[in-house]
Design an enzyme around this catalytic site. Structure first.
Site, PDB file in Angstrom:
ATOM      1  CD  GLU A 233      22.536  26.952 -48.038  1.00 37.30           C
ATOM      2  OE1 GLU A 233      21.317  27.201 -48.003  1.00 37.30           O
ATOM      3  OE2 GLU A 233      23.322  27.308 -47.141  1.00 37.30           O
TER       4      GLU A 233
ATOM      5  N   GLY B  98      10.604  15.468 -48.912  1.00 37.21           N
ATOM      6  CA  GLY B  98       9.560  16.148 -49.668  1.00 37.21           C
ATOM      7  C   GLY B  98      10.104  17.017 -50.786  1.00 37.21           C
TER       8      GLY B  98
ATOM      9  CG  ASP C  27      17.639  32.953 -46.284  1.00 35.46           C
ATOM     10  OD1 ASP C  27      17.906  33.984 -45.620  1.00 35.46           O
ATOM     11  OD2 ASP C  27      17.815  31.806 -45.826  1.00 35.46           O
TER      12      ASP C  27
ATOM     13  CB  SER D   7       3.038  24.583 -50.588  1.00 36.31           C
ATOM     14  OG  SER D   7       2.826  24.178 -51.932  1.00 36.31           O
TER      15      SER D   7
ATOM     16  CE1 TYR E 200      20.650  31.917 -48.344  1.00 36.15           C
ATOM     17  CE2 TYR E 200      20.019  29.749 -49.174  1.00 36.15           C
ATOM     18  CZ  TYR E 200      20.575  30.557 -48.190  1.00 36.15           C
ATOM     19  OH  TYR E 200      21.083  29.980 -47.054  1.00 36.15           O
TER      20      TYR E 200
END
Length: 352
Positions: free
Chosen positions: A34, A78, A135, A294, A117
């Site tokens: 996850e 990443g 999610d 991002s 989550y």
């Protein structure tokens, strides 16, 4: 919402994706998968997951691994703070829980790097608890089912969806949560037209009935990324290349990188400086590369410089590594993959 439970579970029983971490869904396996899957595609994760498990098969191994080794195992995924938080959480598990995994949702939620989550996924799938794992996939499915145009980034909306999903959870909550994951990944997809003709709960979907599935979910447009120009230097001295550690805070915190500077430096200006200082016997333009984070884009221009001598200002500013060390021991972020690929390609050609 209750009406979707049985058809969704029936669909999952025959359509569940074959994923490596589902074969032995212990807490360590679910937790690791996850965290890796956050902001990363499933297909990209599979190989990293298996390599990571081979190197660090249990939580005690993760707790004590050296940071450079951990970063090397994570290289290419990443968002490296995910790996650091994995280790911090592993250390808490080993010191405060004696190496035994927490059994309750709130205990997992208190660990570094674990949100609602992830805590719900671990406790429902690996520990059999009736906890939701909500999610982006679930928000999308929910807004289409209910034709709900609420901004899905709002805290109140997220809380409401989590509460409604928790109310309808069956005893096998782990299977239900994974069914929602798979439905969002392969049927009720985020981009393009969803595959409603094969959706097991299409008959209950208001957006499908109205024919406006792609209107949902409603979320604000992303802010435009800032563009930063960078010049990257591959400084070669006696067959080795200089790498330096980035600052401990900020973008790519604490990672190894090739030296660089802000802005684009022209080949002419670089040659003039290097030859004037009598430092470089050869300067090679390596071309341009782009990497998207991002919130920022790096537009890079790279050079390889073969140094005649080691300038005093470079001494103690990092370490010089040969290509094999770069490949096997040190983690260089994927932002520099264009220049790493160049070095490895040169090495392979020399070996042929």
């Amino acid at each position: 919402m209750n009406i979707i439970v049985e058809p969704l579970l029936d669909w999952y029983a025959s359509h569940a994706r074959d994923l490596p971490w589902r074969g032995s869904p212990g807490p360590y396996h679910v937790w690791l998968s996850e965290i890796m899957l956050q902001q990363t595609r499933v297909e990209a994760v599979k190989g990293y997951y298996e390599r990571f498990l081979q190197a660090l098969p249990d939580v005690s191994d993760l707790a004590v691994v050296e940071e450079d080794r951990l970063m090397k195992l994570w290289q290419g995924l990443g968002y490296y703070n995910r790996a650091r938080n994995l280790q911090r959480a592993a250390q808490v598990i080993c010191t405060e829980y004696g190496g035994r995994f927490p059994q309750e949702y709130d205990e997992w939620l208190a660990l570094p790097g674990i949100g609602e989550y992830t805590a719900g996924a671990i406790t429902s799938i690996a520990l059999g608890k009736k906890e939701p794992a909500v999610d982006g996939n679930v928000y999308r499915i929910y807004t289409r089912l209910e034709a709900d145009d609420t901004d899905i980034t709002g805290t109140a909306f997220k809380r409401r969806v989590r509460e409604e999903i928790k109310e309808i959870l069956p005893d096998n909550a782990g299977a239900f949560n994974q069914a929602l994951m798979d439905l969002g990944a392969v049927v009720c997809i985020p981009n393009g037209e969803p595959h409603c003709s094969v959706c097991p709960i299409a008959e209950y979907c208001k957006a499908y009935q109205q024919g406006n599935m792609t209107d949902y979910p409603n979320k604000p447009a992303k802010k435009k990324r800032r563009i930063e120009k960078r010049t990257i230097f591959l400084l070669e001295y006696q067959g080795k290349y200089l790498i330096q550690k980035r600052p401990s805070q900020g973008l790519l915190a604490g990672m190894w990188e090739f030296p660089g500077q802000d802005g684009h430096l022209s080949l002419e200006a670089l040659r003039e400086n290097m030859y004037h200082w009598k430092l470089a016997r050869e300067i090679k333009l390596l071309g341009s590369a782009k990497h998207i984070f991002s919130h920022v884009e790096w537009h890079m221009l790279g050079y390889e410089l073969s140094l005649l001598q080691l300038p005093g200002e470079l001494q103690g500013q990092g370490i010089f590594c040969d290509r094999q060390m770069l490949r096997e021991e040190y983690s260089i972020p994927s932002a520099f993959s264009f220049y790493l690929d160049y070095l490895f390609d040169v090495q392979e050609k020399c070996q042929d």
